[in-house]
Scaffold this active site. Structure first.
Site, PDB file in Angstrom:
ATOM      1  CB  CYS A 126     -19.899 -11.279  -5.242  1.00 57.94           C
ATOM      2  SG  CYS A 126     -18.360 -10.672  -5.360  1.00 57.94           S
ATOM      3  CB  CYS A 147      -1.159  -9.623   0.250  1.00 59.55           C
ATOM      4  SG  CYS A 147      -0.122  -8.729  -0.980  1.00 59.55           S
TER       5      CYS A 147
END
Length: 160
Positions: A126, A147
Site C-alpha cells: 500500500c 527502524c
C-alpha cells in the site's frame, strides 16, 4: 553541423529512455490505492499520521517493542506481512527494530525531510510509511537496522 546532429540524436535517445514506469509517482507503484479520505476513515489518527503522512511516533511508546513471541508483524493499513519475530532485535532506539524484512514485504525509497538523504521503508502493498533502514544493525546477520514505527504495524502471533 555534425555536432548539431549529434546533440539532436542524443537528446532524442535520452527522452526515449524515460518510460511511463519511470514517470509513475511513488503512490502509483503499489497494488492497494485509496484516497486520503478512505485512509482517514480506516486508520486511527496515529496510524494515519505515520503511514500516510510519514510521521514518527514517540520513542519507547509502542507495545510492539516488547514482543518476543513468534509471529508476523503486518502493515496496520493493509495487513501485508512485513517482518517476522525471528528477525527482531533490541536496538535500544525506542522503536521496533529488525535485521531484515519478509521477502517482498517492503519497498525502498529515499527521504530528505531532515536535510539529508535517508533510506525510507514503505509497505510494498500500500506504500504506507513504516520507518527507515540504517547500516548499524547486528553485524552477525545483515548489518541492517530496520527502524519501524509500531503504529504502522500490527502483530499476528504464530498459532501452535
Amino acid at each position: 553541423m555534425k555536432k548539431l546532429c549529434f546533440l539532436i540524436i542524443s537528446a532524442a535517445l535520452l527522452v526515449s529512455c524515460n518510460s511511463n514506469a519511470q514517470k509513475k509517482s511513488k503512490e502509483e507503484q503499489f497494488p492497494v490505492q485509496k484516497t486520503e479520505a478512505e485512509w482517514k476513515k480506516e486508520l486511527s489518527a496515529e496510524e494515519f499520521y505515520v503511514l500516510r503522512e510519514a510521521g514518527t511516533e514517540r520513542p519507547f511508546s509502542s507495545p510492539l517493542n516488547n514482543i518476543k513471541e513468534s509471529g508476523t508483524f503486518i502493515c496496520a493499513a493493509c495487513s501485508h506481512p512485513l517482518y517476522e519475530t525471528k528477525n527482531k532485535f533490541k536496538s535500544g532506539t525506542g522503536w521496533p527494530s529488525f535485521d531484515q524484512p519478509i521477502e517482498n514485504g517492503v519497498f525502498f525509497s529515499t527521504d530528505n525531510k531532515l536535510g539529508y538523504t535517508r533510506n525510507e521503508v514503505l509497505c510494498a502493498n500500500c506504500g504506507g510509511h513504516l520507518g527507515h533502514v540504517f547500516d548499524d544493525g547486528p553485524k552477525e546477520t545483515t548489518g541492517k537496522r530496520y527502524c519501524m514505527n509500531g503504529d504502522a504495524m500490527d502483530f499476528i502471533p504464530t498459532k501452535n
